[in-house]
Motif scaffolding. Sequence first.
Motif: not given
Length: 210
Positions: A25-26, A38-39, A125-127, A169-170
């Motif tokens: 999601l992030m 940035r992703g 931090a998200t992970q 995720n990239a």
Amino acid sequence: MTLAAFLAVWFVHLLAAISPGPAVLMAARVGLTEGARRGAWLAVGLGLGAVFWATAALFGLAVLFRLAPSLLWALKIGGAAYLIWLAIKMWRHAGDPADMTIAPATAAEGNAPRSPLSAVWLGIATQLANPKPAVFFGAVFVSTIPRGASALSLALVLIAVFLNEALWNAFVARIFSLDRVQRGYAGLKPVIDRTFGAFLVALGIKIAAT
């Protein structure tokens, strides 16, 4: 470790990496609002966070949680609070106009630039805010690794974990950074931002409750 055993570990984690959750999601959110570059940096952070959980599992994190269940409870509450905090920030800025000419260099909230290092830290931090990987790595991941695996084999497994998380995720960030997707976002920003925020709240509540 045989090639077949390595591929089994790799595939099991890949399935976990691509399943919807805070990381995916992030990645979608940052790709949509800040662009693929940035992703990609965010994805590096997500990969590093996954490696942290995998390494902790290899060193007996699951045993620690069984011996001190309050530690897991505190981690779940803290992680849920972090995700809900991010969701609140999204909701607060949902009505801000979308300036797609600066989106790749701006943060998801407000107009302060996000550096590559900041994107990496957001990924980490998200992970770490999601204790679900701790359960996965401690219960499923470790059980797929053969007993007596060499240090080299374990290092290769950790590299595979990083690549699974970072590359997937990239890719997600790249898909959401496409011009057509961003043009659609510009017209529906309040709805999309609040939808992302609602999903983060739901994930936070689920993490705290399970």
